[in-house]
Scaffold this motif. Structure first.
Motif, PDB file in Angstrom:
ATOM      1  N   LEU A  83      32.735  53.534  82.037  1.00 17.06           N
ATOM      2  CA  LEU A  83      31.361  52.513  81.602  1.00 17.06           C
ATOM      3  C   LEU A  83      31.678  51.405  82.326  1.00 17.06           C
ATOM      4  CD1 LEU A  83      29.650  51.808  79.197  1.00 17.06           C
ATOM      5  CD2 LEU A  83      31.637  50.344  78.217  1.00 17.06           C
ATOM      6  N   LEU A  84      32.583  50.701  82.730  1.00 18.36           N
ATOM      7  CA  LEU A  84      32.432  49.363  83.489  1.00 18.36           C
ATOM      8  C   LEU A  84      31.880  49.711  85.058  1.00 18.36           C
ATOM      9  CD1 LEU A  84      35.301  47.402  82.424  1.00 18.36           C
ATOM     10  CD2 LEU A  84      32.793  47.185  81.490  1.00 18.36           C
ATOM     11  N   MET A 115      48.123  50.776  72.691  1.00 16.51           N
ATOM     12  CA  MET A 115      47.515  49.704  73.226  1.00 16.51           C
ATOM     13  C   MET A 115      47.396  49.332  74.784  1.00 16.51           C
ATOM     14  SD  MET A 115      48.311  45.827  72.065  1.00 16.51           S
ATOM     15  CE  MET A 115      47.716  45.437  70.557  1.00 16.51           C
ATOM     16  N   LEU A 116      46.176  49.072  75.188  1.00 17.69           N
ATOM     17  CA  LEU A 116      45.979  48.962  76.556  1.00 17.69           C
ATOM     18  C   LEU A 116      47.357  48.055  77.096  1.00 17.69           C
ATOM     19  CD1 LEU A 116      42.028  48.288  76.873  1.00 17.69           C
ATOM     20  CD2 LEU A 116      43.539  50.079  77.917  1.00 17.69           C
ATOM     21  N   LYS A 129      53.602  63.853  73.215  1.00 25.48           N
ATOM     22  CA  LYS A 129      53.102  62.451  72.807  1.00 25.48           C
ATOM     23  C   LYS A 129      51.740  62.357  73.219  1.00 25.48           C
ATOM     24  CE  LYS A 129      55.265  58.286  71.353  1.00 25.48           C
ATOM     25  NZ  LYS A 129      56.219  57.094  71.828  1.00 25.48           N
ATOM     26  N   THR A 170      48.751  59.787  73.423  1.00 26.93           N
ATOM     27  CA  THR A 170      48.646  58.134  73.203  1.00 26.93           C
ATOM     28  C   THR A 170      47.242  57.983  73.368  1.00 26.93           C
ATOM     29  OG1 THR A 170      49.397  58.071  75.352  1.00 26.93           O
ATOM     30  CG2 THR A 170      51.009  57.741  73.724  1.00 26.93           C
ATOM     31  N   SER A 171      47.005  56.802  72.580  1.00 28.11           N
ATOM     32  CA  SER A 171      45.327  56.557  72.807  1.00 28.11           C
ATOM     33  C   SER A 171      45.027  55.500  73.927  1.00 28.11           C
ATOM     34  CB  SER A 171      44.888  56.077  71.560  1.00 28.11           C
ATOM     35  OG  SER A 171      45.631  54.745  71.195  1.00 28.11           O
ATOM     36  N   ALA A 172      46.103  54.523  74.342  1.00 30.76           N
ATOM     37  CA  ALA A 172      45.669  53.867  75.352  1.00 30.76           C
ATOM     38  C   ALA A 172      45.065  54.539  76.566  1.00 30.76           C
ATOM     39  CB  ALA A 172      46.976  52.902  75.739  1.00 30.76           C
ATOM     40  N   PRO A 173      45.509  55.374  77.230  1.00 32.81           N
ATOM     41  CA  PRO A 173      45.090  56.017  78.352  1.00 32.81           C
ATOM     42  C   PRO A 173      43.723  56.374  78.441  1.00 32.81           C
ATOM     43  CG  PRO A 173      47.274  56.755  78.121  1.00 32.81           C
ATOM     44  CD  PRO A 173      46.974  56.149  76.856  1.00 32.81           C
ATOM     45  N   GLY A 229      51.984  53.385  73.878  1.00 35.32           N
ATOM     46  CA  GLY A 229      50.852  53.878  74.334  1.00 35.32           C
ATOM     47  C   GLY A 229      49.813  53.634  73.371  1.00 35.32           C
ATOM     48  N   VAL A 258      39.281  47.752  73.718  1.00 35.26           N
ATOM     49  CA  VAL A 258      38.118  48.255  74.494  1.00 35.26           C
ATOM     50  C   VAL A 258      36.844  47.061  74.509  1.00 35.26           C
ATOM     51  CG1 VAL A 258      38.536  50.670  74.769  1.00 35.26           C
ATOM     52  CG2 VAL A 258      37.373  49.908  72.858  1.00 35.26           C
ATOM     53  N   ILE A 309      41.579  46.941  85.397  1.00 39.11           N
ATOM     54  CA  ILE A 309      40.022  47.270  85.110  1.00 39.11           C
ATOM     55  C   ILE A 309      39.316  45.958  85.393  1.00 39.11           C
ATOM     56  CG2 ILE A 309      38.581  47.606  83.153  1.00 39.11           C
ATOM     57  CD1 ILE A 309      40.583  49.343  81.698  1.00 39.11           C
ATOM     58  N   ARG A 338      37.920  55.472  79.539  1.00 35.20           N
ATOM     59  CA  ARG A 338      36.696  55.280  78.967  1.00 35.20           C
ATOM     60  C   ARG A 338      35.829  53.945  79.475  1.00 35.20           C
ATOM     61  NH1 ARG A 338      36.727  54.554  73.146  1.00 35.20           N
ATOM     62  NH2 ARG A 338      34.481  54.668  73.300  1.00 35.20           N
ATOM     63  N   LEU A 339      36.788  52.987  79.760  1.00 33.20           N
ATOM     64  CA  LEU A 339      36.414  51.564  80.110  1.00 33.20           C
ATOM     65  C   LEU A 339      36.206  51.764  81.491  1.00 33.20           C
ATOM     66  CD1 LEU A 339      38.750  48.821  78.237  1.00 33.20           C
ATOM     67  CD2 LEU A 339      36.034  49.124  78.551  1.00 33.20           C
ATOM     68  N   GLN A 340      36.934  52.490  82.496  1.00 25.38           N
ATOM     69  CA  GLN A 340      36.707  52.606  83.676  1.00 25.38           C
ATOM     70  C   GLN A 340      35.210  53.110  84.193  1.00 25.38           C
ATOM     71  OE1 GLN A 340      40.514  54.024  84.948  1.00 25.38           O
ATOM     72  NE2 GLN A 340      41.312  52.122  85.924  1.00 25.38           N
ATOM     73  N   ALA A 399      41.532  54.929  76.059  1.00 22.33           N
ATOM     74  CA  ALA A 399      40.876  53.538  76.160  1.00 22.33           C
ATOM     75  C   ALA A 399      40.852  53.265  77.618  1.00 22.33           C
ATOM     76  CB  ALA A 399      41.533  52.429  75.692  1.00 22.33           C
ATOM     77  N   ARG A 400      41.683  53.155  78.626  1.00 19.93           N
ATOM     78  CA  ARG A 400      41.417  52.787  80.007  1.00 19.93           C
ATOM     79  C   ARG A 400      40.454  53.689  80.773  1.00 19.93           C
ATOM     80  NH1 ARG A 400      46.547  54.105  82.268  1.00 19.93           N
ATOM     81  NH2 ARG A 400      45.825  56.190  82.455  1.00 19.93           N
TER      82      ARG A 400
END
Lengths: 86, 271
Positions: free
Chosen positions: A23-24, B191-192, A9, A11-14, B189, B146, B200, A19-21, A16-17
């Motif tokens: 960037l921020l 959605m955040l 599987k 998944t896209s959420a990790p 998985g 995001v 975060i 990338r945000l970490q 996203a997490r």
């Protein structure tokens, strides 16, 4: 898609997490600070023009921020006046 | 002295106005005196979500400029008699708002009400900064997405630097209100997750509002979801969030709508 991918599987959420970490972490550090790339570009250009004649458009500075390392790429085009005149 | 709470987000469309209306109505239903101020000058919408759009005579700018008295501009809700609205101006320029004007209006409202909820405009410009400037606490409305999380982080930075409290060296209590949360998608998985967002932003959670069709139905008819569909999952989550805002210790459970066996077996989305 291979048969194995059906079971693994992705998944896209990790993504996203992560990338945000990255960037921020950068954005929090650079708040209220002058634009680093713009400052570098200007100062590098000033140093180079002391020795060779380059136009403003001939220097390009790009940055790629990674999680552990960032790369700063400086690309200077030096025109050859002898060739241009010929 | 009442508590001044700014409802903000940076990003537009995440549910600031909906949440201000729903939280405000839930607070007022406990008997607290609540006033909602719409700071979105030129793009007011809190009046519409509350179903008070035809009763607006005077607005925030009229009051700050002395054209109208505060008591003339306040609109009392027809359903909950401790809930009031101070609308934004729809025709004036947002530059008509001054720091001094906003400060004096908020001071006189905090004198008369238990809660002053400031519905911030989107963005980080003047209007948003004025809405947060005199706040005692902040509710940051965030979607598990995001761009919304990034903008929330930016707003948190402003809350910690551009507010009166921050300038005095005091800390600004901040809470995340996670809206449009879909627990099924988070579990897959796609959605955040709640944990991701909180980690975060490193800010405590006020509530989790599940994605719910009842929210749109309620704004269609001009009634906060907490009044219009009190048994709805989002409404219950807003009521819990309002109680936490009042300092109550309410366990964080994700309210879900009742689903039949058929829906559960076939994974139909709940209403």
């Amino acid at each position: 898609m291979s048969l194995m991918n059906l079971f693994k599987k992705r998944t896209s959420a990790p993504v996203a997490r992560d990338r945000l970490q990255v960037l921020l972490a950068y954005e929090r550090n650079s708040r209220n600070q002058p634009d680093l790339v713009a400052v570098l570009r200007e100062e590098i250009l000033a140093v180079i023009t002391k020795h060779v004649q380059v136009e403003d458009d001939d220097v390009s500075v790009t940055m790629d921020r990674g999680q552990t390392v960032s790369t700063l790429e400086i690309d200077v085009t030096i025109r050859n006046p002898a060739m241009a005149a010929a | 002295m009442g508590k001044v709470v700014v409802v903000t987000s940076g990003k537009g469309g995440v549910g600031k106005t909906t949440s201000t209306a729903a939280l405000g109505a839930a607070l007022a239903q406990t008997g607290k005196r609540v006033v909602l101020i719409d700071f979105d000058v030129g793009l007011r919408n809190l009046d519409l979500v509350l179903g008070a759009e035809r009763r607006v005579v005077f607005d925030l700018i009229n009051v700050t400029q002395g054209v109208a008295k505060l008591s003339q501009a306040l609109i009392r809700d027809k359903r909950v008699d401790t809930l009031f609205l101070l609308p934004a101006s729809q025709t004036r320029d947002k530059d008509a708002l001054t720091e001094e004007g906003v400060e004096s209006v908020i001071a006189s409202l905090a004198d008369k009400f238990d809660y002053v909820l400031c519905d911030s405009p989107a963005g980080i410009e003047r209007g948003a900064q004025l809405a947060m400037r005199y706040a005692d606490e902040a509710v940051i409305v965030t979607n598990p997405e995001v761009s919304s999380v990034r903008d929330s982080d930016r707003i948190i930075g402003l809350l910690d630097s551009r507010t009166l409290k921050a300038e005095r060296g005091e800390s600004m209590p901040k809470h995340i209100l996670l809206t449009r949360y879909d627990s099924a998608r988070a579990a897959r998985g796609e959605m955040l997750s709640i944990e991701d967002v909180l980690e975060i932003l490193s800010t405590p959670l006020l509530g989790i509002i599940p994605e719910s069709e009842g929210v749109l139905r309620s704004s269609n008819v001009g009634s906060p979801v907490t009044l219009n569909e009190p048994t709805n999952s989002a409404a219950k989550a807003y009521v819990d969030a309002a109680r936490r805002l009042m300092g109550e210790d309410v366990p964080m459970v994700l309210p879900v709508d009742r689903r039949g066996l058929f829906d559960r077996l076939f994974g139909r989305r709940a209403a």
